[in-house]
Each structure stands twice: as structure tokens, then as C-alpha cells.
Design a protein around this motif. Sequence first.
Motif, short mmCIF file in Angstrom:
data_model
loop_
_atom_site.label_atom_id
_atom_site.label_comp_id
_atom_site.label_asym_id
_atom_site.label_seq_id
_atom_site.Cartn_x
_atom_site.Cartn_y
_atom_site.Cartn_z
N HIS A 155 -7.64 13.64 -17.45
CA HIS A 155 -6.38 14.39 -17.84
C HIS A 155 -6.40 14.86 -19.36
N ARG B 25 -4.26 21.36 -11.30
CA ARG B 25 -4.28 19.99 -11.09
C ARG B 25 -4.62 19.73 -9.53
N GLY C 186 -5.52 17.48 -14.77
CA GLY C 186 -5.58 16.24 -14.06
C GLY C 186 -6.42 16.44 -12.75
N SER D 137 3.85 17.30 -10.53
CA SER D 137 3.78 17.34 -11.80
C SER D 137 5.26 17.93 -12.34
#
Length: 328
Positions: free
Chosen positions: A135, A107, A129, A55
Motif C-alpha cells: 500500500h 485497489r 493496495g 475502502s
Amino acid sequence: MSFKGQHILSVKQFDRDNIQYIFDIARKMAPYASRKKRTRVLDGAILGNLFFEPSTRTRVSFGCAFNLLGGEVRETTGMESSALSKGESLYDTARVISSYSDVIAMRHPQAGSVAEFAEGSRVPVLNGGDGANEHPTQALLDLFTIERELQASGQSIDGMHIAMVGDLKFGRTVHSLSKLLALYKNLQITLISPQELAMPDEVVSALDNAGHRLTISDKLEGNLNADIVYQTRIQEERFPSKAEANQYRGKFRLNQEIYTRHCKSNTVIMHPLPRDSRQEANELDNDLNLNPNLAIFRQADNGILVRMALFALTLGVQDLVQDYECAV
Ligand code: CP
């Protein structure tokens, strides 16, 4: 309306009233996000920022949003640098990290993993996410962006036409955004993807049940005459192999020439980012960078405001932000 102590795991937990409330708080965060004002409302608080999948925006904007409210951030990135790679369960990890932190953003590549983690957490968990599932904070910032962009031309979300393009099967941002759009009225929604990467039935049903007018197509041309075009990347990491993902790369490129021929003069272009700039993909060409209707960077900026709002709300300090202002 209170979000204090709540996890933010799915957009299904929101209705239109609490979305507008979150957006009201997000708008109030603007002077702090732009450093015109400073607040220490979360002084002494710690965010556990756990990203077990790559990310840039979500991880950094969660961290910046927390810092902008005066809090500190501890983070771990990548599965290999965490004890999950030694077989530790999500539950145990949650029990431990939630005693070190006041709130956790996470995430993880598996659908449902963040909800499983939240069961072991003693502090609010925000889903950054989970696999191809959801998300939710991205969907909120996407909707916030849509509302802002449409307001500039006197429009509202109700009644708009949005085209979602690309990998609608694995793209979790379009799943979450669609579930939020099901809360609005009289939308025209065009879903453009290869047939193999179509929007999951469950999401299409939610849009259908909301009474929206749906068009499903595998062609870009003739389907872009929308208020919003929401482009997505082929989610290579969710395919069994890179070769399989490659079959779909570059099928739905949007560039200035296609925009001029097929979009309205004020069609807003969105993309959750990252856009895949490699020549074989290039779903959103750099030649659109000077197009004033390209909203992708405004969209990413809005992520700070919405995530600041979510931290303030889940920690119950949304009405105290001004009280803790300090010198810039
Ligand atoms: N939009 C988004 O989730 O971007 P990152 O993968 O960079 O966090």
C-alpha cells in the motif's frame, strides 16, 4: 528528479531523496487542501478511480486530491459492478480505462494485481493496495506523518523507536512502511504480533539488513515505550474464515489506561484506519480520542497532501500548481 508518466506500484521504487522531494511537494499542497487557495492545474484531466475491494479513506482521498487540483473523477467500486466479474482480464480493463483517463488509482484483493494491470495501462497507475502485498501511498503518508509528529518534539526519523502492533502478516501498510524504514538509520523497531501473524521474513530481513535493532514479541506490555506506536487491525478479509480471524481479535487492545502505564508521555499513536471498533476487537479504544498524541486523524488528513503531490508529480505539473490559481 521526475516521476512524470511513472506508475507508483511499490515503495521499493523510492530512495530517501525522492521521498523528501515528494514530501516537499506535499507540504506545498496544504493551502489548496485547506481551501485557502484554489488551483485548476488539472482542469480537463480525468482520474479513473478503480476500487475492487472496500475502502473509505484511500478511495475518497484519491478522488478529493484530484478534485482539489481541478481534475474530475470517474470511479467504479466493487468487483461485482465491473466487467472483471464477467471474466475480463486486468490487461483488457487497463487498455480500455487508460484511454478514458489521464491517471488511474486502483485497489484489488490480489497481491501483484495492480502491477499486472499497469502492464496494460497507457497512463500512470497508482497502487491503492494489492491484497496483503503493498500500500505504497499509505506508507508515504505514514512516513510523512511520522516525520511531522516527531519534528514537533525536535526528533527525526533517524534514531527513532517505532513499535508496530497487530496483524503484521496480512497488514500491507506495515509491509510497505517497513520497507521505507529500511532506508533510514539506526532505528529501534519492535514488532508485536501473535506468532502466527508475524511480519513476513522478507520484511524482517530488509529491516535487519538496514542495521536496525529489532525486537520481536507477542506481548504488548513492556514493549510500548516507543516514539511511535503503529497499531493495526486484524485483516479478517485475508483469513480463510471469520472464525480463524476471531482467534486473534482483541489480543492487543490499546486504551488510555494501557497508554498511561506502558507508553512514554509523548508516544505518538498511529493506525492506518479503519480501526475495528466492535467490542470483540477494539484495538484502539475511543477513550484515546482526546489524547493529543493520537495522530490517526492527522494521519488520514495527510493522505490528501501526499496523494495531491503524487498526482502532480506523475502528471508532471508539480511546478505549475501556482500558475493555475483561481479565485477561492
Ligand atoms: N488506510 C486505508 O487504506 O483505509 P481504507 O481501507 O478506508 O482505504
